[in-house]
Design a protein around this motif. Structure first.
Motif, mmCIF file in Angstrom:
data_model
loop_
_atom_site.group_PDB
_atom_site.id
_atom_site.type_symbol
_atom_site.label_atom_id
_atom_site.label_comp_id
_atom_site.label_asym_id
_atom_site.label_seq_id
_atom_site.Cartn_x
_atom_site.Cartn_y
_atom_site.Cartn_z
ATOM 1 N N LYS A 331 0.799 -1.212 0.007
ATOM 2 C CA LYS A 331 -0.047 -0.131 -0.110
ATOM 3 C C LYS A 331 0.871 1.476 0.020
ATOM 4 O O LYS A 331 0.588 2.223 0.364
ATOM 5 N N TYR A 452 -4.812 4.786 1.677
ATOM 6 C CA TYR A 452 -5.324 3.461 1.619
ATOM 7 C C TYR A 452 -5.725 3.225 3.143
ATOM 8 O O TYR A 452 -6.782 2.369 3.149
ATOM 9 N N ALA A 456 -9.649 2.296 4.061
ATOM 10 C CA ALA A 456 -9.924 0.701 4.716
ATOM 11 C C ALA A 456 -10.741 1.045 5.991
ATOM 12 O O ALA A 456 -11.875 0.382 5.942
ATOM 13 N N ASN A 457 -10.324 2.070 6.735
ATOM 14 C CA ASN A 457 -10.920 2.229 8.018
ATOM 15 C C ASN A 457 -12.454 2.885 7.786
ATOM 16 O O ASN A 457 -13.484 2.548 8.560
ATOM 17 N N GLU A 458 -12.719 3.570 6.816
ATOM 18 C CA GLU A 458 -13.890 4.040 6.604
ATOM 19 C C GLU A 458 -14.895 3.255 5.938
ATOM 20 O O GLU A 458 -15.887 3.200 6.317
ATOM 21 N N LEU A 459 -14.223 2.443 5.311
ATOM 22 C CA LEU A 459 -15.300 1.288 4.081
ATOM 23 C C LEU A 459 -15.438 0.084 5.382
ATOM 24 O O LEU A 459 -16.287 -0.610 4.939
ATOM 25 N N ARG A 460 -14.698 0.042 6.273
ATOM 26 C CA ARG A 460 -14.755 -1.616 6.874
ATOM 27 C C ARG A 460 -16.081 -1.276 7.651
ATOM 28 O O ARG A 460 -16.613 -0.443 8.016
ATOM 29 N N ILE A 461 -16.613 -2.469 7.514
ATOM 30 C CA ILE A 461 -18.110 -2.818 8.364
ATOM 31 C C ILE A 461 -18.045 -3.855 9.498
ATOM 32 O O ILE A 461 -16.967 -4.542 9.265
ATOM 33 N N ASN A 462 -18.990 -3.680 10.333
ATOM 34 C CA ASN A 462 -19.077 -4.578 11.248
ATOM 35 C C ASN A 462 -20.065 -5.648 10.818
ATOM 36 O O ASN A 462 -21.107 -5.502 10.572
ATOM 37 N N LEU A 463 -19.607 -7.221 10.433
ATOM 38 C CA LEU A 463 -20.424 -8.061 9.991
ATOM 39 C C LEU A 463 -21.629 -8.463 10.899
ATOM 40 O O LEU A 463 -22.708 -8.902 10.213
ATOM 41 N N ASP A 466 -23.732 -4.058 11.103
ATOM 42 C CA ASP A 466 -24.143 -3.368 9.676
ATOM 43 C C ASP A 466 -24.803 -4.211 8.963
ATOM 44 O O ASP A 466 -24.169 -5.112 8.285
#
Length: 605
Positions: A331, A452, A456-463, A466
């Protein structure tokens, strides 16, 4: 048409499963990865003599002990990089070694230096190849930049066709060059021994009053430009057939042996024949002329020398994309450098390398002498960091026989560090820009990495928490009139939802009244909103309306702006129409969190 032209240039697309067939044998790898190092014999001796000439003709005998010292450093580097190959069989060379043992910042310094070095390799090689051509054909001297640019384009296309194909193209010229140089050396030695060469040269050990340690160190560092490219094997291990590391190590030794023999041979002949640097004729050209005269053999030697100098750039084309891939994987470079092209090579890296090196050739007007100091500094920084990284590794791991390995890397580190410092102090006027450019490159790496990570932090979801939110849909269709394009777009919008709004922007009362009357007559079952624009702007009223819709319905509905777009039959027809839809899309992408869709309508005539 474009697709057919692309197929002609680079060949058919290859399946991912064919990648094993793209691996290199030792003989092909020697051609691809050693061309840079081997070609440097064409200018390494010349760089030593250029410096020594400052002290006069009597000082040229120093070229022999300096050449022997360069050979000693070559031996140390070969042994050092052989250890690196077995320790890091995944490749990456100085970048991976430094990052693993000395920290990320040091690794990025090594990686950035190597990337810059590979760009300079292409620029220097093509410029040097052009010099060889203009030595044989002086009338072409004023066209050297154009010749170099044409060769960069050809090399870029060859490499886009895949590494195996480029190796097949390269193998013959590289081995012809090696054979030609050895024929030149053997013939030159025989002629000298037979008394056929009578040059007035100073004897070894002749006292030179105005020689200085500073000048000798400068000449030594210039001669070390012949060692650039030695690290390529350790960077490109993944390109070798299995067992990759063993094949890479054997190829490295083969390259070092051939390079050492050719370099000392050219240096001895240059001394014995009393060859002096000449702006319009290279040292190899003068040796060939003195040995064979300007006959067929001379032109063959000049031809293969020019060819190998051009093709030396292929070492960079093999190593730059791999290093860029590794940095991108971590990255620190754009993701596009990880993408394999149709021929399984990292085509984005190949193209970027070609473009940047062409810009350098233009900026320096194809002047090799101005480029070589930058080129050498770019490679000796990674040399030093790689050796230091290996020293730290042996201290940490302490494997069997680690002390011997530590000694080898320590000698290598101290020697390359000394040469780097010599280059900096003796040629600061040529290399000062490195101290500006490299920090900027490292800052760029960190900026890319930060982007990057933030993304990644902004797009990461809680499975577990969310989940998609189910909303309704409101579709806004901007229209410029009542046409088949609008009819087609509204039909599609109504198939998705009943909540469709058509929006028309009028410039005067007459225009608005005419549109209201036509819409009422047509009655498509869609509400029409008419906006007035006193300043003849379409974008601003639309944006204000979308703002209003978004503010009122964003909690309950997804907002979609559906843009009608007709597609002309011929590309040049686009210039006959305004591009309001393109501007609207660009503005919405930059300003709004709304869905933007285009409904194409293809014109037949």
């Amino acid at each position: 048409m474009v697709s057919r032209f692309k197929r002609i240039l680079i060949g058919r697309p290859m399946k991912s499963s064919e990648i094993e067939g793209e691996k290199l044998s030792k003989l092909k790898a020697l051609a691809v990865l050693s061309s840079d190092a081997l070609s440097s014999v064409a200018y390494g001796t010349e760089q030593i003599l250029l410096v020594l000439m400052v002290a006069g003709l009597a000082a040229v005998w120093y070229s022999i002990p300096i050449s022997i010292a360069v050979l000693g450093l070559l031996l140390v580097l070969i042994l050092s990089y052989r250890q690196t190959i077995f320790s890091y069989p995944a490749g990456g060379g100085a970048y991976i070694v430094a990052k693993d043992n000395l920290g990320v910042s040091t690794g990025l310094l090594a990686g950035g230096s190597l990337l810059v070095d590979y760009i300079l390799t292409v620029a220097v090689s093509t410029s040097a190849g052009t010099d060889a051509i203009t030595s044989a054909f002086p009338s072409l001297h004023d066209h050297r930049v154009s010749i170099a640019l044409v060769m960069i384009v050809i090399l870029t296309i060859i490499n886009l066709r895949g590494i195996t194909e480029s190796a097949s193209v390269l193998a013959m010229p590289v081995y012809l060059f090696v054979i030609a140089i050895f024929i030149l050396i053997i013939s030159g030695v025989v002629k000298f021994m037979a008394g056929g060469a009578h040059a007035a040269v100073p004897e070894l050990g002749t006292t030179v009053s105005n020689i200085s340690l500073f000048l000798l160190l400068k000449a030594f560092s210039s001669g070390c430009s012949a060692l650039t490219g030695v690290e390529a094997m350790s960077n490109a291990i993944p390109n070798f057939k299995q067992p990759a590391e063993r094949n890479a190590a054997k190829t490295l030794i083969m390259m070092g042996t051939i390079l050492g023999a050719m370099f000392i041979g050219i240096s001895l002949l240059a001394y014995w024949y009393g060859i002096m640097p000449n702006e319009k004729e290279t040292v190899v050209s003068q040796i060939a002329n003195a040995t064979f005269g300007r006959g067929v053999v001379y032109y063959i030697i000049q031809g293969v020398t020019a060819l190998i100098l051009f093709l030396a750039a292929n070492t960079a084309y093999a190593a730059f994309p791999l290093l860029a891939f590794m940095l991108a994987k971590d990255k620190y470079m754009p993701n596009m450098f990880m993408a394999r092209g149709d021929r399984l090579g990292f085509s984005n890296g190949i193209i970027i390398l070609g473009v940047l090196s062409a810009m350098l050739v233009i900026a320096f007007h194809g002047n090799t002498e101005n480029l070589i100091p930058l080129y050498a500094v770019g490679v000796f920084i990674p040399f030093t960091l790689s050796q230091l990284g290996m020293m730290v590794r042996w201290f940490k791991l302490k494997p069997s026989g680690w002390k011997t390995r530590l000694i080898i890397n320590t000698i290598g580190m101290l020697t390359t560090l000394a040469i780097t410092l010599i280059f900096i102090f003796t040629k600061f006027s040529h290399v000062w820009m490195v101290f500006i450019f490299l920090p900027l490159v490292i800052m760029l790496f960190y900026g890319i990495h930060r982007h990057y990570m933030n993304m990644a932090n902004e797009l990461r979801i809680n499975l577990t928490e969310d989940k998609p939110v189910i909303k309704g849909s409101t579709i806004v269709v901007p229209i410029a009139g009542i046409t088949r394009v609008v009819n087609h777009s509204l039909s599609y919008a109504k198939s998705l939802t009943d909540n469709v709004v058509a929006v028309y922007v009028g410039f005067d009362d007459e225009d608005i009244e005419r549109m209201d009357k036509k819409w009422e007559e047509w009655n498509p079952g869609v509400r029409l909103i008419v906006l007035r624009s006193s300043y003849r702007s379409i974008i601003r009223p639309l944006m204000r309306f979308i703002d209003t819709i978004e503010w009122k319905t964003s909690e309950t509905d997804h907002i979609t702006v559906l843009i009608p777009q007709f597609i002309t039959k011929h590309w040049w027809h686009y210039f006959l129409h305004n591009q309001t839809s393109l501007m609207l899309r660009a503005y919405l992408y930059a300003q709004k969190d709304v869905v933007i869709a285009t409904v194409p309508y293809h014109l037949r005539k």
